[in-house]
Scaffold this motif. Structure first.
Motif, PDB file in Angstrom:
ATOM      1  N   TRP A 258       0.844  -1.200   0.000  1.00  0.00           N
ATOM      2  CA  TRP A 258       0.000   0.000   0.000  1.00  0.00           C
ATOM      3  C   TRP A 258       0.876   1.245   0.000  1.00  0.00           C
ATOM      4  O   TRP A 258       1.906   1.310   0.686  1.00  0.00           O
ATOM      5  N   PHE A 259       0.436   2.250  -0.777  1.00  0.00           N
ATOM      6  CA  PHE A 259       1.116   3.538  -0.819  1.00  0.00           C
ATOM      7  C   PHE A 259       0.929   4.321   0.483  1.00  0.00           C
ATOM      8  O   PHE A 259      -0.119   4.239   1.128  1.00  0.00           O
ATOM      9  N   THR A 260       1.940   5.142   0.818  1.00  0.00           N
ATOM     10  CA  THR A 260       1.694   6.230   1.759  1.00  0.00           C
ATOM     11  C   THR A 260       0.789   7.235   1.053  1.00  0.00           C
ATOM     12  O   THR A 260       0.649   7.222  -0.172  1.00  0.00           O
ATOM     13  N   GLU A 261       0.159   8.116   1.818  1.00  0.00           N
ATOM     14  CA  GLU A 261      -0.849   8.986   1.219  1.00  0.00           C
ATOM     15  C   GLU A 261      -0.272   9.987   0.225  1.00  0.00           C
ATOM     16  O   GLU A 261      -0.983  10.469  -0.647  1.00  0.00           O
ATOM     17  N   ASN A 262       1.025  10.289   0.330  1.00  0.00           N
ATOM     18  CA  ASN A 262       1.637  11.172  -0.657  1.00  0.00           C
ATOM     19  C   ASN A 262       2.160  10.407  -1.868  1.00  0.00           C
ATOM     20  O   ASN A 262       2.772  10.984  -2.759  1.00  0.00           O
ATOM     21  N   GLN A 263       1.928   9.099  -1.901  1.00  0.00           N
ATOM     22  CA  GLN A 263       2.322   8.208  -2.997  1.00  0.00           C
ATOM     23  C   GLN A 263       3.832   8.240  -3.253  1.00  0.00           C
ATOM     24  O   GLN A 263       4.287   7.964  -4.370  1.00  0.00           O
ATOM     25  N   ARG A 264       4.581   8.488  -2.198  1.00  0.00           N
ATOM     26  CA  ARG A 264       6.056   8.463  -2.316  1.00  0.00           C
ATOM     27  C   ARG A 264       6.596   7.076  -1.947  1.00  0.00           C
ATOM     28  O   ARG A 264       7.459   6.527  -2.638  1.00  0.00           O
ATOM     29  N   TYR A 265       6.084   6.538  -0.851  1.00  0.00           N
ATOM     30  CA  TYR A 265       6.617   5.273  -0.356  1.00  0.00           C
ATOM     31  C   TYR A 265       5.561   4.174  -0.466  1.00  0.00           C
ATOM     32  O   TYR A 265       4.358   4.424  -0.333  1.00  0.00           O
ATOM     33  N   PHE A 266       6.046   2.958  -0.703  1.00  0.00           N
ATOM     34  CA  PHE A 266       5.174   1.798  -0.852  1.00  0.00           C
ATOM     35  C   PHE A 266       5.603   0.756   0.169  1.00  0.00           C
ATOM     36  O   PHE A 266       6.762   0.339   0.215  1.00  0.00           O
ATOM     37  N   LEU A 267       4.652   0.359   1.038  1.00  0.00           N
ATOM     38  CA  LEU A 267       4.933  -0.598   2.109  1.00  0.00           C
ATOM     39  C   LEU A 267       4.453  -1.971   1.674  1.00  0.00           C
ATOM     40  O   LEU A 267       3.264  -2.166   1.397  1.00  0.00           O
ATOM     41  N   LEU A 268       5.349  -2.922   1.639  1.00  0.00           N
ATOM     42  CA  LEU A 268       5.064  -4.250   1.114  1.00  0.00           C
ATOM     43  C   LEU A 268       5.178  -5.306   2.199  1.00  0.00           C
ATOM     44  O   LEU A 268       6.107  -5.295   3.011  1.00  0.00           O
ATOM     45  N   GLY A 269       4.247  -6.257   2.160  1.00  0.00           N
ATOM     46  CA  GLY A 269       4.327  -7.424   3.023  1.00  0.00           C
ATOM     47  C   GLY A 269       4.669  -8.661   2.209  1.00  0.00           C
ATOM     48  O   GLY A 269       4.068  -8.909   1.155  1.00  0.00           O
ATOM     49  N   ASP A 270       5.653  -9.417   2.667  1.00  0.00           N
ATOM     50  CA  ASP A 270       6.037 -10.693   2.068  1.00  0.00           C
ATOM     51  C   ASP A 270       5.473 -11.783   2.964  1.00  0.00           C
ATOM     52  O   ASP A 270       5.793 -11.860   4.152  1.00  0.00           O
ATOM     53  N   GLU A 271       4.615 -12.654   2.402  1.00  0.00           N
ATOM     54  CA  GLU A 271       3.834 -13.556   3.246  1.00  0.00           C
ATOM     55  C   GLU A 271       4.617 -14.733   3.810  1.00  0.00           C
ATOM     56  O   GLU A 271       4.197 -15.320   4.817  1.00  0.00           O
ATOM     57  N   THR A 272       5.730 -15.101   3.208  1.00  0.00           N
ATOM     58  CA  THR A 272       6.420 -16.306   3.687  1.00  0.00           C
ATOM     59  C   THR A 272       7.860 -16.074   4.131  1.00  0.00           C
ATOM     60  O   THR A 272       8.561 -17.021   4.462  1.00  0.00           O
ATOM     61  N   ASN A 289       9.790   7.612  -5.595  1.00  0.00           N
ATOM     62  CA  ASN A 289       9.907   9.002  -6.021  1.00  0.00           C
ATOM     63  C   ASN A 289      10.001   9.104  -7.541  1.00  0.00           C
ATOM     64  O   ASN A 289       9.471  10.029  -8.153  1.00  0.00           O
ATOM     65  N   ASP A 290      10.669   8.107  -8.153  1.00  0.00           N
ATOM     66  CA  ASP A 290      10.790   8.014  -9.604  1.00  0.00           C
ATOM     67  C   ASP A 290      10.234   6.655  -9.996  1.00  0.00           C
ATOM     68  O   ASP A 290      10.861   5.622  -9.745  1.00  0.00           O
ATOM     69  N   GLY A 315      -3.414   8.251   6.836  1.00  0.00           N
ATOM     70  CA  GLY A 315      -2.620   9.337   7.396  1.00  0.00           C
ATOM     71  C   GLY A 315      -1.207   8.871   7.672  1.00  0.00           C
ATOM     72  O   GLY A 315      -0.525   8.328   6.800  1.00  0.00           O
ATOM     73  N   ASP A 316      -0.771   9.055   8.912  1.00  0.00           N
ATOM     74  CA  ASP A 316       0.577   8.661   9.319  1.00  0.00           C
ATOM     75  C   ASP A 316       0.591   7.324  10.055  1.00  0.00           C
ATOM     76  O   ASP A 316       1.532   7.029  10.790  1.00  0.00           O
ATOM     77  N   ILE A 335       8.812   8.021   8.099  1.00  0.00           N
ATOM     78  CA  ILE A 335       9.244   6.952   7.199  1.00  0.00           C
ATOM     79  C   ILE A 335      10.330   7.426   6.234  1.00  0.00           C
ATOM     80  O   ILE A 335      11.183   6.644   5.795  1.00  0.00           O
ATOM     81  N   GLY A 336      10.336   8.711   5.927  1.00  0.00           N
ATOM     82  CA  GLY A 336      11.373   9.241   5.048  1.00  0.00           C
ATOM     83  C   GLY A 336      12.759   9.093   5.629  1.00  0.00           C
ATOM     84  O   GLY A 336      13.747   8.997   4.896  1.00  0.00           O
ATOM     85  N   ASN A 337      12.836   9.062   6.962  1.00  0.00           N
ATOM     86  CA  ASN A 337      14.111   8.868   7.656  1.00  0.00           C
ATOM     87  C   ASN A 337      14.303   7.425   8.101  1.00  0.00           C
ATOM     88  O   ASN A 337      15.022   7.142   9.063  1.00  0.00           O
ATOM     89  N   GLU A 338      13.638   6.517   7.404  1.00  0.00           N
ATOM     90  CA  GLU A 338      13.779   5.078   7.627  1.00  0.00           C
ATOM     91  C   GLU A 338      13.372   4.678   9.045  1.00  0.00           C
ATOM     92  O   GLU A 338      14.025   3.867   9.700  1.00  0.00           O
ATOM     93  N   SER A 339      12.245   5.236   9.487  1.00  0.00           N
ATOM     94  CA  SER A 339      11.793   4.969  10.842  1.00  0.00           C
ATOM     95  C   SER A 339      10.316   4.599  10.852  1.00  0.00           C
ATOM     96  O   SER A 339       9.491   5.268  10.225  1.00  0.00           O
ATOM     97  N   MET A 340       9.985   3.507  11.546  1.00  0.00           N
ATOM     98  CA  MET A 340       8.613   3.107  11.843  1.00  0.00           C
ATOM     99  C   MET A 340       8.583   2.688  13.308  1.00  0.00           C
ATOM    100  O   MET A 340       9.539   2.105  13.820  1.00  0.00           O
ATOM    101  N   THR A 341       7.469   2.963  13.985  1.00  0.00           N
ATOM    102  CA  THR A 341       7.357   2.628  15.399  1.00  0.00           C
ATOM    103  C   THR A 341       5.994   2.017  15.672  1.00  0.00           C
ATOM    104  O   THR A 341       4.967   2.603  15.305  1.00  0.00           O
TER     105      THR A 341
END
Length: 468
Positions: A258-272, A289-290, A315-316, A335-341
């Motif tokens: 799923w995209f972040t709302e600004n469509q910059r980053y894409f968060l992917l889940g790998d099921e296995t 970004n590109d 949102g966030d 997330i732009g600074n490689e951080s999730m909590t």
């Protein structure tokens, strides 16, 4: 005893209901591990006359503001009225089009549900959700339309901006996206498909507004295709064009993203990957970004070992259905600074957080009220963050902001114009406090009000107030 003020944004004063049937206290709610999310209701598959549940989605009636949960079952689709979220009203079921199946998927467009299944010959069912408005007792429903351009499908994706649905994992187009025009929901029309990147297990399709100006306004598909991500321009249904593909190390099964709302980053889940490589729950984040040159941004490992399934961004926050660890919620504001909590969770499978593809399949976090639908093989669970203030709705102009202070009994109101008359009503509709102000800010002292449910009304907007 200190009074605690809690608020939830509602569309009108017609929705009178408490927000928490079983609060999360000491990290438990009715035996379910939790943090930050209260249990409102839990319905087993047997209560829906089924042996298991799977996917889910939601619909909000634009006329009444009432929210509905749509729950996939092995033998059909169940519908719940959530006007009283601590006592969801089971309206009945739309039976499967053919035989039973473990897999069923639902999306919503223009007040209609579109339902697919891996059952052979199932095709796509179309159901007019406005039929639920006057239902008060359990019913067996019939479909309003049916699309048979494919038989089985693993999933269905809808771009509500364009009015197109995409069946993925069908027996057509090598399992790639199957294009269906649903702008007239009861007359779906097939318009081809895309086979060049082979089988697509899941996808997100957006009308692009992200940072790559080369594709502004184009209809872009991000396919989670088992062993890679495929980015495809599908604006011209007769001539879809691959933009790029990207993989990553230690691929198990590229499942869903799923995209972040600004469509910059894409968060992917790998099921296995957790099972094959021994990761803690891993989310892979890409920088889009590109779109022609997507890059791996970073990989995030959670604090448990469970297998991840479907995840969505509001949102966030990133809401992840993490099978045996239940719903996990992450702050992705940095997330732009490689951080999730991780900031909260509700675990629908208390025994363990082991790897495996059972327990919680899906989370639907898009209701404006803050109600969150959880679904999986053990049934339907409804939860809510008790501190959630509601998602602003532009159709209501979002003029009213309320800032509760839990340490006091003062309510601060802020409007973008003079408030005028402000009233507080009790649950019986009796006015218990009324003030006027020609300012756009006002502080109300509610210390003389007994515990209970109240409604603050400013003009046409109503805010629910719960005093405990």
């Amino acid at each position: 005893m200190k009074k605690i003020l809690q608020f939830a944004f509602i569309l009108s004063s017609a929705s009178f209901s408490l927000i928490a049937q079983t609060p999360c206290e000491d990290n438990l709610a009715a035996g379910f591990p939790c943090e930050g999310y209260d249990l409102q209701a839990r319905i087993t598959p047997a209560q829906m006359d089924a042996s298991l549940a799977n996917d889910s989605w939601g619909w909000t009636d634009p006329e009444s503001g009432i929210e509905y949960a749509l729950i996939g079952l092995n033998n059909g689709t169940a519908f719940f009225n959530l006007e009283d979220p601590t006592n969801p009203l089971y309206l009945g079921k739309l039976p499967t089009h053919t035989i039973n199946s473990t897999w069923r998927d639902i999306k919503v467009y223009s007040n209609h549900a579109f339902i697919v299944s891996e059952a052979s010959g199932h095709g796509m069912q179309v159901f007019d959700l406005t039929r639920l408005r006057d239902v008060s007792t359990e019913q067996t429903f019939t479909e309003d339309a049916h699309y048979d351009g494919f038989g089985k499908a693993h999933n269905i994706v809808i771009n509500t901006d364009s009015g197109y649905a995409y069946g993925v994992g069908t027996q057509t187009f090598s399992g790639g996206p199957h294009f269906i025009n649903i702008q007239d929901p009861l007359n779906p029309v097939g318009e081809g498909g895309y086979a060049d990147n082979a089988y697509s297990h899941d996808a997100q399709v957006v009308t692009y507004t992200g940072p790559d100006s080369d594709y502004t306004g184009r209809e872009i598909l991000i396919g989670s295709n088992e062993n890679e991500i495929a980015i495809v321009d599908i604006t011209d249904k007769s001539n879809p064009v691959e933009i790029s593909t990207i993989g990553y190390s230690n691929i198990g099964y590229v499942h869903q993203g799923w995209f972040t709302e600004n469509q910059r980053y894409f968060l992917l889940g790998d099921e296995t990957d957790e099972l094959l490589f021994g990761f803690a729950t891993r989310t892979i984040i890409f920088d889009f970004n590109d779109l022609d040159n997507p890059e791996l941004h970073f990989e995030f490992e959670g604090n448990n070992t469970s297998t991840d399934h479907n995840g969505y961004v509001v949102g966030d926050k990133y809401y992840l259905a993490s099978y045996r660890a239940g719903m996990r919620v992450f702050d992705i504001s940095d997330i732009g600074n490689e951080s999730m909590t991780e900031i909260g969770y509700f675990d629908t499978f208390p025994p363990n957080d082991a790897v495996g593809t059972s327990a919680l399949w899906n989370v639907y976090p898009f209701f404006r009220s803050g109600n969150i639908v959880l679904s999986g093989d053990s049934g339907f669970t409804l939860v809510r963050d008790p501190d959630f203030l509601g998602i602003e709705d532009e159709t209501l102009t979002a003029d009213l902001s309320v800032y509760p202070n839990p340490a006091t009994t003062l309510v601060n109101l802020q409007f973008n114009k003079p408030l005028g008359s402000v009233s507080i009503y009790n649950i019986l509709g009796q006015e218990v406090l009324q003030v006027s102000s020609q300012e756009n800010k006002l502080q109300l002292n509610t210390s003389d009000l007994p515990s209970g449910v109240y409604f603050v009304q400013v003009g046409a907007l109503t805010q629910r107030l719960i005093i405990k």
